[in-house]
Design a protein around this motif. Sequence first.
Motif, PDB file in Angstrom:
ATOM      1  N   ALA A   1       0.828  -1.210   0.000  1.00 48.26           N
ATOM      2  CA  ALA A   1       0.000   0.000   0.000  1.00 48.26           C
ATOM      3  C   ALA A   1       0.861   1.259   0.000  1.00 48.26           C
ATOM      4  O   ALA A   1       0.562   2.249  -0.684  1.00 48.26           O
ATOM      5  CB  ALA A   1      -0.940  -0.015   1.200  1.00 48.26           C
ATOM      6  N   TYR A   2       1.950   1.219   0.767  1.00 48.45           N
ATOM      7  CA  TYR A   2       2.857   2.373   0.827  1.00 48.45           C
ATOM      8  C   TYR A   2       3.505   2.633  -0.530  1.00 48.45           C
ATOM      9  O   TYR A   2       3.543   3.782  -1.002  1.00 48.45           O
ATOM     10  CB  TYR A   2       3.923   2.120   1.889  1.00 48.45           C
ATOM     11  N   ARG A   3       3.996   1.582  -1.177  1.00 52.66           N
ATOM     12  CA  ARG A   3       4.651   1.762  -2.471  1.00 52.66           C
ATOM     13  C   ARG A   3       3.671   2.205  -3.551  1.00 52.66           C
ATOM     14  O   ARG A   3       4.015   3.011  -4.414  1.00 52.66           O
ATOM     15  CB  ARG A   3       5.343   0.466  -2.883  1.00 52.66           C
ATOM     16  N   ILE A   4       2.461   1.684  -3.493  1.00 49.89           N
ATOM     17  CA  ILE A   4       1.450   2.107  -4.469  1.00 49.89           C
ATOM     18  C   ILE A   4       1.080   3.566  -4.255  1.00 49.89           C
ATOM     19  O   ILE A   4       0.897   4.333  -5.215  1.00 49.89           O
ATOM     20  CB  ILE A   4       0.198   1.201  -4.374  1.00 49.89           C
ATOM     21  N   SER A   5       1.003   4.001  -2.996  1.00 49.99           N
ATOM     22  CA  SER A   5       0.691   5.414  -2.722  1.00 49.99           C
ATOM     23  C   SER A   5       1.785   6.328  -3.260  1.00 49.99           C
ATOM     24  O   SER A   5       1.502   7.425  -3.763  1.00 49.99           O
ATOM     25  CB  SER A   5       0.506   5.623  -1.220  1.00 49.99           C
ATOM     26  N   LEU A   6       3.047   5.876  -3.175  1.00 49.70           N
ATOM     27  CA  LEU A   6       4.136   6.663  -3.755  1.00 49.70           C
ATOM     28  C   LEU A   6       3.993   6.768  -5.259  1.00 49.70           C
ATOM     29  O   LEU A   6       4.256   7.829  -5.854  1.00 49.70           O
ATOM     30  CB  LEU A   6       5.484   6.028  -3.403  1.00 49.70           C
TER      31      LEU A   6
END
Length: 392
Positions: free
Chosen positions: A64-69
């Motif tokens: 989720a963190y990488r997709i948000s980036l």
Amino acid sequence: VLLEYARSWFVALSAYGEAVLFGPHHTYYSLAYVLSGVPIVRDLFAVGGMPLVTLLIVLVNFVAYRISLSIRGRSMPPLEIVWLTIGVVGVVLVSSFWMSQIRRADPSREPFTVSVLNTRLPSSTDDSVADHKARVALDLIRTITPSDGIVVVPENIDVLNTFLVPGGDKGNPLSAFHLVVASQPDDHAHTMYFFEPGTKQGVRYEKQLLMPIGEYSVSWVAFLVHAAGVQSWIDVYDYRVIQNGARKGAEIALYHDPVIPDAVFAGSICAENISPYIFRDETRAGATVLTNLSALSPFRNSPTLQRQTRAIDTARAIENGRYLIVAGNDNASLVVSDTGDIVRHSDPALENSVFDAPVHVRTYTTPYVAYGDYIVMLSLAFVLIAAVWLFS
């Protein structure tokens, strides 16, 4: 990931000792327990226990963190994140399919009925309240129409003593049952029995995990108590920790029911539901039905802690592939199926009550029972290999 494991290791090691070196298996507040109530992912407990569910949470947050980036940068997610997402979904689906096949291969058996008490009585073991608690429990038992003759009584309610005194079996409602699962708070305390009124014999189990409230403290509490220099604190510590900690009963106590085919009962007391190891060892030894007698008065009827306790009980049932019978005083009584469904639950509106619930004997072996904390070992191996590769 490393910070999360470091935090969990510190809490587990300081509270429970070196036996929990690998991972946050005993953390009462673990987020992983919440997922035991989510049907699509609950089979992960049976496949890999708490370590696998914790790993899934970490990976989902990372994805989720990488997709948000990527969204913030208006770019496509990296290819490795796409493959990681597919992998996470694949683990969930494979776990569900794997467990469905294992359960399907387990022979079908007729359920038996168990009567479970739920009470709101003082948790104290003082003689001044012991008789009153026993009378309340016996009055509840008199309302039961025994079908398969099994009754389970919450912790610290001594109904057995009323039966064992000379002439106590005359007119005693326990005589109508072939098995009574109850505790007997005495000088040894923290003791439960699988007792046969007909033979006046049974199997005794003594609490192994003396924690986390009252009789147990984290390892560094001894230093703080003695550093404070308050004699009353030191006296309480010496009594509740040193004396209680010196008592150990049989590591595993199994009751082979002579009436119910393939029914082998194993017990646990109160906060031992927080230990996957106790339940896993019992299942490996041959237990086909798990029980827990509890008295969670210190929770003061906290809805949050009640929900978390129910989630923990559900996780233990799924991990082991066994029905779990919980008889609670000042907390809910319930029966959880091997798949994590709540079969029956005590009515919170009633002060003292009893319910009947069907229980199925299960004999299949979950991957977690068979292989233990293999997820932790694989994770540690992966981290070590990655570290060597990066620094080389």
